[in-house]
Design an enzyme around this catalytic site. Structure first.
Site, PDB file in Angstrom:
ATOM      1  N   ARG A  13       0.844  -1.201   0.000  1.00 11.80           N
ATOM      2  CA  ARG A  13       0.000   0.000   0.000  1.00 11.80           C
ATOM      3  C   ARG A  13       0.877   1.248   0.000  1.00 11.80           C
ATOM      4  O   ARG A  13       0.573   2.232  -0.692  1.00 11.80           O
ATOM      5  CB  ARG A  13      -0.929   0.011   1.212  1.00 11.80           C
ATOM      6  CG  ARG A  13      -1.716   1.317   1.318  1.00 11.80           C
ATOM      7  CD  ARG A  13      -2.691   1.335   2.466  1.00 11.80           C
ATOM      8  NE  ARG A  13      -3.337   2.634   2.578  1.00 11.80           N
ATOM      9  CZ  ARG A  13      -4.321   2.933   3.420  1.00 11.80           C
ATOM     10  NH1 ARG A  13      -4.784   2.018   4.241  1.00 11.80           N
ATOM     11  NH2 ARG A  13      -4.842   4.142   3.444  1.00 11.80           N
ATOM     12  N   ASN A  71     -10.782  -4.249  -0.992  1.00  5.73           N
ATOM     13  CA  ASN A  71     -10.609  -3.087  -1.855  1.00  5.73           C
ATOM     14  C   ASN A  71      -9.637  -3.379  -2.992  1.00  5.73           C
ATOM     15  O   ASN A  71      -8.852  -4.322  -2.908  1.00  5.73           O
ATOM     16  CB  ASN A  71     -10.099  -1.898  -1.041  1.00  5.73           C
ATOM     17  CG  ASN A  71     -11.234  -1.099  -0.433  1.00  5.73           C
ATOM     18  OD1 ASN A  71     -12.248  -0.884  -1.072  1.00  5.73           O
ATOM     19  ND2 ASN A  71     -11.060  -0.659   0.806  1.00  5.73           N
ATOM     20  N   CYS A  99     -19.379  -1.876   0.838  1.00  2.00           N
ATOM     21  CA  CYS A  99     -18.425  -0.880   1.326  1.00  2.00           C
ATOM     22  C   CYS A  99     -19.079  -0.128   2.477  1.00  2.00           C
ATOM     23  O   CYS A  99     -20.275   0.185   2.423  1.00  2.00           O
ATOM     24  CB  CYS A  99     -18.054   0.087   0.198  1.00  2.00           C
ATOM     25  SG  CYS A  99     -16.947   1.436   0.697  1.00  2.00           S
ATOM     26  N   ASP A 100     -18.296   0.172   3.505  1.00  2.00           N
ATOM     27  CA  ASP A 100     -18.873   0.838   4.673  1.00  2.00           C
ATOM     28  C   ASP A 100     -18.853   2.360   4.587  1.00  2.00           C
ATOM     29  O   ASP A 100     -19.402   3.026   5.465  1.00  2.00           O
ATOM     30  CB  ASP A 100     -18.174   0.387   5.957  1.00  2.00           C
ATOM     31  CG  ASP A 100     -16.693   0.746   5.995  1.00  2.00           C
ATOM     32  OD1 ASP A 100     -16.189   1.351   5.033  1.00  2.00           O
ATOM     33  OD2 ASP A 100     -16.025   0.407   6.996  1.00  2.00           O
ATOM     34  N   HIS A 125     -16.912   4.203  -4.129  1.00  2.00           N
ATOM     35  CA  HIS A 125     -16.054   5.371  -3.886  1.00  2.00           C
ATOM     36  C   HIS A 125     -16.231   6.429  -4.976  1.00  2.00           C
ATOM     37  O   HIS A 125     -15.334   7.231  -5.221  1.00  2.00           O
ATOM     38  CB  HIS A 125     -14.568   4.964  -3.790  1.00  2.00           C
ATOM     39  CG  HIS A 125     -14.243   4.242  -2.533  1.00  2.00           C
ATOM     40  ND1 HIS A 125     -12.961   3.835  -2.198  1.00  2.00           N
ATOM     41  CD2 HIS A 125     -15.029   3.849  -1.491  1.00  2.00           C
ATOM     42  CE1 HIS A 125     -12.976   3.219  -1.026  1.00  2.00           C
ATOM     43  NE2 HIS A 125     -14.215   3.221  -0.591  1.00  2.00           N
ATOM     44  N   TYR A 177     -14.642  10.252  -1.411  1.00  2.00           N
ATOM     45  CA  TYR A 177     -13.571   9.874  -2.342  1.00  2.00           C
ATOM     46  C   TYR A 177     -13.649  10.619  -3.668  1.00  2.00           C
ATOM     47  O   TYR A 177     -12.669  10.653  -4.410  1.00  2.00           O
ATOM     48  CB  TYR A 177     -13.606   8.365  -2.599  1.00  2.00           C
ATOM     49  CG  TYR A 177     -13.109   7.547  -1.446  1.00  2.00           C
ATOM     50  CD1 TYR A 177     -11.774   7.176  -1.339  1.00  2.00           C
ATOM     51  CD2 TYR A 177     -13.979   7.129  -0.436  1.00  2.00           C
ATOM     52  CE1 TYR A 177     -11.308   6.421  -0.269  1.00  2.00           C
ATOM     53  CE2 TYR A 177     -13.530   6.373   0.637  1.00  2.00           C
ATOM     54  CZ  TYR A 177     -12.195   6.021   0.711  1.00  2.00           C
ATOM     55  OH  TYR A 177     -11.744   5.282   1.776  1.00  2.00           O
ATOM     56  N   ARG A 217      -0.788   8.144   3.792  1.00  2.00           N
ATOM     57  CA  ARG A 217      -1.793   7.540   4.659  1.00  2.00           C
ATOM     58  C   ARG A 217      -1.342   6.165   5.160  1.00  2.00           C
ATOM     59  O   ARG A 217      -1.617   5.797   6.307  1.00  2.00           O
ATOM     60  CB  ARG A 217      -3.111   7.433   3.887  1.00  2.00           C
ATOM     61  CG  ARG A 217      -4.226   6.714   4.621  1.00  2.00           C
ATOM     62  CD  ARG A 217      -4.738   7.484   5.804  1.00  2.00           C
ATOM     63  NE  ARG A 217      -5.669   6.687   6.577  1.00  2.00           N
ATOM     64  CZ  ARG A 217      -5.860   6.802   7.883  1.00  2.00           C
ATOM     65  NH1 ARG A 217      -5.196   7.711   8.565  1.00  2.00           N
ATOM     66  NH2 ARG A 217      -6.716   6.045   8.517  1.00  2.00           N
TER      67      ARG A 217
END
Length: 440
Positions: A93, A147, A170-171, A200, A262, A282
């Site tokens: 990531r 994701n 998706c939350d 998103h 997003y 992030r």
């Protein structure tokens, strides 16, 4: 009421404690017989797994709990599979975020080139997971949080078009509804939202209360007057507070609907790229913050022998939603959730193969989505461009096509320029040799 066997794929995730707590919280409507954590990273999962033993002993001793790295043990005789895998972990990531930023474009977990890289990694393991589940538990429901959900959903729909027991969720829409509730001091559980878009990449068109009044105008007015913060602002890192704050700009520029947070990466790509730190992204925040905190506290719980009064097992949208979705399906409750499904006319002026994110009632036969009808040119154009990017990403993976990968990144609104897209793509190929198919 039936007792369920469930497996949580990605058992070593920092989000796992919250899901496990949600499972114990919702036992009255989603009874459990057996819970299994499954992960390929034995070391990470052992920390979470030993914590979970204590949690279940204290809160649900009747539930059989185990954790494993053996897929046969994990997938055999299951009713539900909760999936939240992260192929490559946080080290990859970090590369997803920092490599694009090195070329002056957005580096983000699910958006732009970072989302492309993560998607290309996720597809392989998600396809393998579905095949394994279907071999050992042919009728299990697969509820997927992995994701980037938009790319994963499109890939799974392409590879398993007849599998009606895969549901991608998706939350973030629920996080937004919770935050709207905090903003106007209203119980978000009473909201009846209407929503459309891609994962998103969507908008709330209305937020009705229990009497049919649309609260969206009031929410927009309050955002414009005083800004916007997440419901759990006190627990959020600064980057998330900045993300929610930019909702005010989006509502001011495009006041028709309430946007998913997003969307700012696509509407303001140059501004966002300039605000991101290529040396500390992030991913670094998570590794230094939530990741460190969760693992330290899980180890502390094991040493103390009790999970009572623990902060690591607090309830949140991520945990509650996936368990509530499972309960709605199992008990045929037909509650409304925002989920990802094939369009098939839901938005009448988009193609049927779009994996649309929309409100739906969930029962024993899965989602029954609510029709949206036609959408206006601005939203249609944004969605069609984003869908083309997502579709080309999936085709690039399945066909091993460099050309389609380049086309995908060139189309993405966070990049646009083909020469820059090629530079980013070549750097990502080098970084992902272990995970991607060879692109020719």
């Amino acid at each position: 009421m039936k007792q369920h066997n469930i497996v949580l794929v990605g058992g070593g995730s920092t989000w796992t404690p919250g899901i496990l707590k949600a499972l114990t919280k919702h036992l009255h409507e989603f009874p459990l017989k057996r819970v299994v954590l499954y992960d390929v990273d034995e070391e990470r999962q052992e920390v979470i797994g030993e914590f979970a033993k204590i949690l279940f002993a204290e809160e649900a001793p009747e539930v059989e709990f185990t954790y494993t790295t053996n897929k046969i043990e994990a997938y055999s005789d299951m009713d539900f599979v909760f999936c939240q895998m992260r192929t490559g972990g946080y080290p990859m990531r970090e590369k997803d975020e920092k490599i694009p930023l090195g070329f002056g474009v957005i580096g983000q977990e699910t958006c732009g080139a970072g989302g492309f890289a993560y998607g290309m990694r996720s597809i392989r393991d998600m396809i393998e997971m579905v095949n394994d589940v279907r071999h050992y538990s042919a009728d299990a429901w697969i509820l997927n949080y992995t994701n980037p959900a938009a790319i994963v959903a499109l890939a799974l729909d392409r590879v398993f078009p007849d599998d009606k027991k895969i549901l991608n969720i998706c939350d973030q829409p629920v996080n937004l509804l919770r935050s709207y509730g905090r903003l106007i001091n209203y119980d978000y559980n009473k909201f009846e939202p209407t929503y459309f878009g891609l994962n998103h990449f969507g908008w709330f068109t209305h937020i009705f209360d229990e009497n049919g009044n649309d609260l969206a105008p009031k929410i927009k007015e309050m955002i414009l007057q005083g800004g916007f913060r997440p419901v759990d602002a006190e627990q959020r890192d600064q980057s998330w507070l900045d993300t929610y704050a930019l909702v005010e700009d989006m509502v001011r520029d495009f006041p028709e609907y309430l946007p998913n947070t997003y969307l700012q990466y696509y509407l303001y790509p140059q501004y966002k790229a300039a605000k991101l730190d290529s040396h500390h992204t992030r991913a670094n925040e998570v590794m230094e913050g939530r990741e460190k905190k969760v693992f330290e506290e899980c180890r502390d719980i094991v040493l103390k022998g009790t999970a009572k009064k623990s902060q690591v097992v607090h309830n949140d949208a991520h945990g509650d939603m996936i368990v509530e979705v499972a309960a709605s399906i199992s008990n045929n409750l037909r509650r409304t959730y925002i989920v990802i499904v094939p369009n098939n006319g839901i938005v009448s002026n988009l193609s049927n193969d779009v994996m649309i994110e929309v409100a739906a009632s969930l029962g024993i036969n899965g989602p029954a989505p609510y029709a949206v009808g036609e959408i206006e040119s601005f939203y249609k154009g944004l969605i069609e461009g984003q869908h083309a990017y997502e579709k080309l990403t999936v085709e690039a993976y399945l066909e091993g096509s460099y050309t389609k990968a380049l086309q995908a990144l060139t189309l993405n609104r966070t990049i646009v320029d083909a020469k820059k897209a090629r530079l980013v793509l070549d750097a990502l190929i080098e970084a992902n040799k272990e995970y991607w198919p060879e692109l020719k």
